[in-house]
Design an enzyme around this catalytic site. Structure first.
Site, PDB file in Angstrom:
ATOM      1  N   ALA A  84      15.735  35.966  39.507  1.00 52.73           N
ATOM      2  CA  ALA A  84      14.803  35.139  38.744  1.00 52.73           C
ATOM      3  C   ALA A  84      14.810  33.708  39.262  1.00 52.73           C
ATOM      4  O   ALA A  84      15.810  33.220  39.794  1.00 52.73           O
ATOM      5  CB  ALA A  84      15.165  35.172  37.266  1.00 52.73           C
ATOM      6  N   GLY A 106      17.531  40.028  39.358  1.00 57.38           N
ATOM      7  CA  GLY A 106      16.248  40.705  39.283  1.00 57.38           C
ATOM      8  C   GLY A 106      15.824  41.343  40.584  1.00 57.38           C
ATOM      9  O   GLY A 106      15.072  42.327  40.597  1.00 57.38           O
ATOM     10  N   GLU A 163      17.519  44.585  40.532  1.00 58.14           N
ATOM     11  CA  GLU A 163      16.878  45.405  39.507  1.00 58.14           C
ATOM     12  C   GLU A 163      15.553  45.977  40.000  1.00 58.14           C
ATOM     13  O   GLU A 163      15.198  47.113  39.672  1.00 58.14           O
ATOM     14  CB  GLU A 163      16.676  44.583  38.234  1.00 58.14           C
ATOM     15  CG  GLU A 163      17.982  44.301  37.503  1.00 58.14           C
ATOM     16  CD  GLU A 163      17.791  43.459  36.265  1.00 58.14           C
ATOM     17  OE1 GLU A 163      18.156  43.917  35.166  1.00 58.14           O
ATOM     18  OE2 GLU A 163      17.280  42.327  36.392  1.00 58.14           O
TER      19      GLU A 163
END
Length: 316
Positions: free
Chosen positions: A122, A167, A170
């Site tokens: 992020a 992220g 992910e």
């Protein structure tokens, strides 16, 4: 995939569309399910409601003959190491939606155009400007976007060179396959920031590497190299640094030569079957197989085998 759509169906409208600001993206998903004592079935209408402006952080490249059918999604935000902010999130949503609607696409590779980084996670600089409600909205949108990626009708391959953190990892976990270079650095460092992985990491990582290993990685935020990721089953292949794209393209070409409807049915059977009991999963497999019996591709495959030539599939 069944679980993905259950989550989307009950949460998107309530959480993502309410109070959205003009510069934020929203996802709208309408999903209906039918059930019996043995299995879930689903039909879905997926519509992304997005800003009309085009993101400069994500580019879509459709390869041409002889690789027609292979699509590359490229992350291009060098100044921020491909950190995911509002613009990149919008770009990911737009691009995934375009791939889902593209019936000529057979496989997608998610790559980075930035040297030595896949995605740093992020955008924490942007995150600091958000109030708690904006953070909640953004993280939920990111979680739903990665669920949309996981549920794409075509196989997806994450091509990881360098850092895939937070992220970024992910997103890779949401892909069907992961290929990394030896110098890759993978990790979920969120607990070091007093938060947890919020875009699917706490659920997808243990499903890949097991509960105990996932807990250790998430609790400590430890970063691992490509070889360690390979040994624990986090990635499918670990290749010499700089060669992940070559390996991924090799696999994409192999997939691209197979019957496209068969690949889609195989993905559905595997993803949905893992969420139900064995008897129901075998019934699901039978259902998916039956959908292939009357296709032109199946007849072409038999003819090509008899004639000792490569099949020419057209997705019918």
């Amino acid at each position: 995939m069944v679980v993905v759509f259950r989550v989307l169906a009950r949460s998107v409208t309530h959480n993502c569309l309410k109070k959205s600001k003009p510069n934020q993206q929203s996802l709208s998903l309408t999903t209906s399910f039918t059930s019996n004592p043995h299995t879930w079935r689903f039909q879905s209408l997926r519509t992304l409601i997005l800003e009309s402006t085009t993101s400069e952080s994500v580019k879509l490249n459709r390869l041409s003959d002889p690789d027609s059918g292979i699509v590359e999604l490229k992350l291009e935000r060098p100044g921020a190491k491909n950190a995911i902010g509002r613009d990149m999130l919008r770009g990911l949503q737009q691009t995934f939606d375009a791939i889902e609607k593209d019936h000529s696409a057979n496989v997608v590779m998610i790559c980075s155009s930035v040297p030595k980084v896949f995605c740093a996670g992020a955008d924490l600089k942007e995150r600091r400007t958000m109030d708690p409600s904006e953070v909640h909205f953004f993280v939920k949108s990111l979680r739903l976007t990665f669920s949309f990626l996981e549920a794409l009708h075509v196989p997806s391959i994450a091509v990881i060179e360098g850092a895939a953190l937070g992220g970024g990892l992910e997103m890779a976990l949401s892909c069907d396959l992961r290929i990394c270079g030896e110098d890759a650095v993978l990790g979920l460092p969120e607990t070091g920031l007093a938060i947890i992985p919020g875009a699917g990491g706490t659920q997808r990582l243990p499903r890949l590497v097991g509960k105990a290993v996932a807990k250790e990685l998430i609790y400590t935020g430890r970063k691992i190299c490509g070889r360690d990721a390979m040994s624990m089953g986090l990635v499918n292949y670990c290749v010499p640094a700089g060669e992940a794209h070559i390996k991924a393209l090799e696999i994409a070409r192999d997939i691209n030569q197979k019957g496209p409807i068969a690949i889609r049915m195989a993905k559905r059977a595997i993803n949905e079957g893992l969420e139900i009991d064995m008897a129901s999963a075998l019934t699901l497999e039978e259902e998916c197989y039956e959908q292939l019996l009357n296709t032109k591709d199946r007849l072409e495959g038999l003819a090509a085998f008899a004639e000792k030539r490569k099949p020419r599939y057209n997705g019918e």
